[in-house]
Design a protein around this motif. Structure first.
Motif, short mmCIF file in Angstrom:
data_model
loop_
_atom_site.label_atom_id
_atom_site.label_comp_id
_atom_site.label_asym_id
_atom_site.label_seq_id
_atom_site.Cartn_x
_atom_site.Cartn_y
_atom_site.Cartn_z
N ALA A 6 15.79 -0.79 1.59
CA ALA A 6 14.36 -1.12 1.65
C ALA A 6 13.51 0.13 1.81
CB ALA A 6 14.10 -2.10 2.80
N LYS A 7 13.96 1.06 2.64
CA LYS A 7 13.20 2.29 2.87
C LYS A 7 13.16 3.15 1.61
CE LYS A 7 11.36 3.54 5.97
NZ LYS A 7 9.92 3.48 6.29
N LYS A 8 14.27 3.24 0.88
CA LYS A 8 14.30 4.02 -0.36
C LYS A 8 13.34 3.43 -1.40
CE LYS A 8 18.95 6.01 -0.09
NZ LYS A 8 20.30 6.03 -0.70
N ALA A 9 13.35 2.09 -1.51
CA ALA A 9 12.44 1.44 -2.45
C ALA A 9 10.98 1.69 -2.07
CB ALA A 9 12.73 -0.07 -2.48
N GLN A 10 10.71 1.68 -0.75
CA GLN A 10 9.35 1.95 -0.28
C GLN A 10 8.93 3.37 -0.64
OE1 GLN A 10 8.87 1.59 3.98
NE2 GLN A 10 6.87 2.56 3.95
N TYR A 11 9.81 4.36 -0.43
CA TYR A 11 9.49 5.74 -0.74
C TYR A 11 9.22 5.93 -2.25
CZ TYR A 11 10.72 7.51 3.89
OH TYR A 11 10.75 7.78 5.23
N LYS A 12 10.00 5.24 -3.09
CA LYS A 12 9.81 5.37 -4.54
C LYS A 12 8.43 4.86 -4.96
CE LYS A 12 14.65 5.20 -6.05
NZ LYS A 12 15.66 4.41 -6.79
N LYS A 13 8.04 3.72 -4.40
CA LYS A 13 6.74 3.16 -4.75
C LYS A 13 5.60 4.02 -4.20
CE LYS A 13 8.07 -1.66 -5.44
NZ LYS A 13 7.68 -1.65 -6.86
N GLN A 14 5.79 4.60 -3.02
CA GLN A 14 4.78 5.48 -2.46
C GLN A 14 4.63 6.74 -3.32
OE1 GLN A 14 6.19 6.06 1.54
NE2 GLN A 14 5.01 4.36 2.36
N ARG A 15 5.74 7.28 -3.81
CA ARG A 15 5.69 8.46 -4.66
C ARG A 15 5.00 8.13 -5.99
NH1 ARG A 15 5.39 13.53 -4.17
NH2 ARG A 15 7.00 13.40 -2.54
N TYR A 16 5.33 6.98 -6.54
CA TYR A 16 4.70 6.56 -7.79
C TYR A 16 3.19 6.39 -7.60
CZ TYR A 16 3.47 3.65 -11.81
OH TYR A 16 2.86 3.15 -12.93
N LEU A 17 2.80 5.79 -6.46
CA LEU A 17 1.39 5.59 -6.18
C LEU A 17 0.66 6.92 -6.02
CD1 LEU A 17 -0.98 3.69 -5.46
CD2 LEU A 17 -0.18 3.72 -3.10
N LYS A 18 1.29 7.86 -5.34
CA LYS A 18 0.68 9.17 -5.12
C LYS A 18 0.49 9.92 -6.44
CE LYS A 18 1.33 13.53 -2.63
NZ LYS A 18 2.20 14.30 -1.71
N ASP A 19 1.50 9.85 -7.32
CA ASP A 19 1.44 10.60 -8.58
C ASP A 19 0.49 9.97 -9.61
OD1 ASP A 19 3.24 12.33 -7.50
OD2 ASP A 19 4.99 11.45 -8.46
N ASN A 20 0.21 8.68 -9.47
CA ASN A 20 -0.57 7.98 -10.50
C ASN A 20 -1.81 7.30 -9.96
OD1 ASN A 20 1.43 8.02 -12.99
ND2 ASN A 20 2.65 7.52 -11.19
N VAL A 21 -2.27 7.72 -8.76
CA VAL A 21 -3.37 7.02 -8.12
C VAL A 21 -4.65 7.05 -8.96
CG1 VAL A 21 -4.09 9.05 -6.79
CG2 VAL A 21 -4.64 6.77 -5.94
N LEU A 22 -4.84 8.12 -9.72
CA LEU A 22 -6.07 8.23 -10.52
C LEU A 22 -5.98 7.50 -11.86
CD1 LEU A 22 -6.91 12.00 -9.92
CD2 LEU A 22 -7.83 10.01 -8.75
N LYS A 23 -4.77 7.10 -12.25
CA LYS A 23 -4.57 6.44 -13.53
C LYS A 23 -4.52 4.92 -13.43
CE LYS A 23 -1.70 10.38 -14.96
NZ LYS A 23 -0.36 10.78 -15.43
N LEU A 24 -4.22 4.40 -12.24
CA LEU A 24 -3.99 2.97 -12.08
C LEU A 24 -5.30 2.21 -11.93
CD1 LEU A 24 -1.00 3.14 -9.58
CD2 LEU A 24 -0.89 2.79 -12.04
N SER A 25 -5.28 0.98 -12.37
CA SER A 25 -6.45 0.11 -12.20
C SER A 25 -6.52 -0.38 -10.76
CB SER A 25 -6.33 -1.10 -13.14
OG SER A 25 -5.22 -1.90 -12.76
N PRO A 26 -7.69 -0.81 -10.30
CA PRO A 26 -7.81 -1.32 -8.93
C PRO A 26 -6.83 -2.46 -8.63
CG PRO A 26 -9.98 -0.97 -9.88
CD PRO A 26 -9.00 -0.76 -10.98
N GLU A 27 -6.63 -3.36 -9.62
CA GLU A 27 -5.71 -4.47 -9.40
C GLU A 27 -4.27 -3.98 -9.21
OE1 GLU A 27 -7.81 -4.18 -11.87
OE2 GLU A 27 -9.34 -5.68 -11.36
N HIS A 28 -3.88 -3.00 -10.01
CA HIS A 28 -2.54 -2.43 -9.89
C HIS A 28 -2.37 -1.71 -8.55
CE1 HIS A 28 0.99 -0.40 -12.23
NE2 HIS A 28 1.40 -1.06 -11.16
N LEU A 29 -3.41 -1.01 -8.12
CA LEU A 29 -3.35 -0.33 -6.83
C LEU A 29 -3.14 -1.32 -5.69
CD1 LEU A 29 -6.20 2.33 -7.17
CD2 LEU A 29 -3.77 2.79 -6.86
#
Length: 287
Positions: free
Chosen positions: A19-42
């Motif tokens: 669970a912790k590894k999956a959380q870290y992966k999603k956090q990394r993805y969010l950090k790298d793509n925060v400016l590209k994602l739509s508000p709903e996706h965020l």
């Protein structure tokens, strides 16, 4: 019976790690793509991260419970040892950290001002006391503060004190090969899960977790006093009294002793001014 407990403990530990590894992966993805994602996706990503975090905490609590139960099943002697070690850990943990610094801005033999704040409030629960060249000190502490704010804004969560210390150390190490900062740092913070902690970071990017520390000429007197009088179970009043003893020794023995000092504290209620020590008279800090 003990084997069954150990098997259950390992199963819960493995699921907590997943669970912790999956959380870290999603956090990394969010950090790298925060400016590209739509508000709903965020919003969806943040909800998924929160769900994984809750899942990890649930597995962790069950794992620790199974681990404690397995230890209790072993022998009475082992159970007694665990209880003693737990009591020692609780005694060693601290609920606060105190940081003090002089408030003098000097150049060569001149004192320009006596109200310079050298303890930066990084966020609601972190303090950074810095000494060194005035320009480097101000620029670097503000750089760290703004990057912490940016991280929290992007990820909707603050960095822990340990993560902040490692980030600061990394920035100093990078600058060391290019344009070094002449800055020495005492970083203190409070985390909900880890309590209060303090880190020593010098200008060549040396990082240590410490219980007590000091920089500058005053450290020649302060460190010996701390070695003799410091205790892990000190109250706030006792810790501030130790700081006062250090200030008194600096004023008594240092030829170019600073006039005024600021004392700040960080605990579960946040980071804030605690008191000021001035030649004309000591006073508590005003809110």
């Amino acid at each position: 019976m003990l084997t069954a407990f150990i098997t259950e403990e390992k199963w819960k530990y493995d699921h907590a790690r997943i669970a912790k590894k999956a959380q870290y992966k999603k956090q990394r993805y969010l950090k790298d793509n925060v400016l590209k994602l739509s508000p709903e996706h965020l919003l969806t990503l943040q909800a998924e991260i929160k769900k994984l975090s809750d899942e990890f905490e649930a597995y962790k609590a069950e794992w620790l419970g199974a681990k404690a139960e397995a230890s209790a099943q072993a022998t009475e002697g082992n159970a007694s040892t665990v209880d003693e070690n737990q009591a020692a850990d609780e005694t060693a943990s601290r609920d606060f950290a105190v940081v003090a610094a002089d408030t003098s801005a000097v150049q060569s033999i001149l004192v320009h001002k006596t109200d310079e704040d050298k303890i930066m409030l990084l966020d609601s629960h972190k303090l950074m006391g810095a000494s060194g060249e005035p320009g480097d000190r101000v620029q670097f502490t503000e750089f760290i503060q703004k990057n912490l704010h940016l991280y929290q804004f992007r990820n909707n969560m603050p960095l822990s004190t340990a993560a902040t210390a490692n980030f600061t150390r990394g920035e100093l190490a990078t600058a060391l090969r290019k344009n070094p900062y002449s800055v020495n740092i005492i970083l203190a913070g409070f985390d909900k899960d880890a309590g209060a902690s303090m880190y020593y970071i010098d200008y060549i990017a040396t990082l240590h977790k410490i219980d007590k520390g000091a920089f500058g000429y005053g450290s020649y007197f302060c460190l010996s006093l701390m070695d003799k009088l410091y205790r892990p179970d000190m109250s706030v009043e006792e810790a501030v009294d130790l700081v006062d003893k250090c200030i008194k020794e600096i004023r008594l023995r240092l030829v170019v002793a600073p006039q005024n000092f600021a004392i700040k504290i960080v605990d579960k209620d946040g980071a804030r001014d605690y008191a000021r020590r001035e030649i004309g008279g000591d006073s508590p800090a005003t809110a």
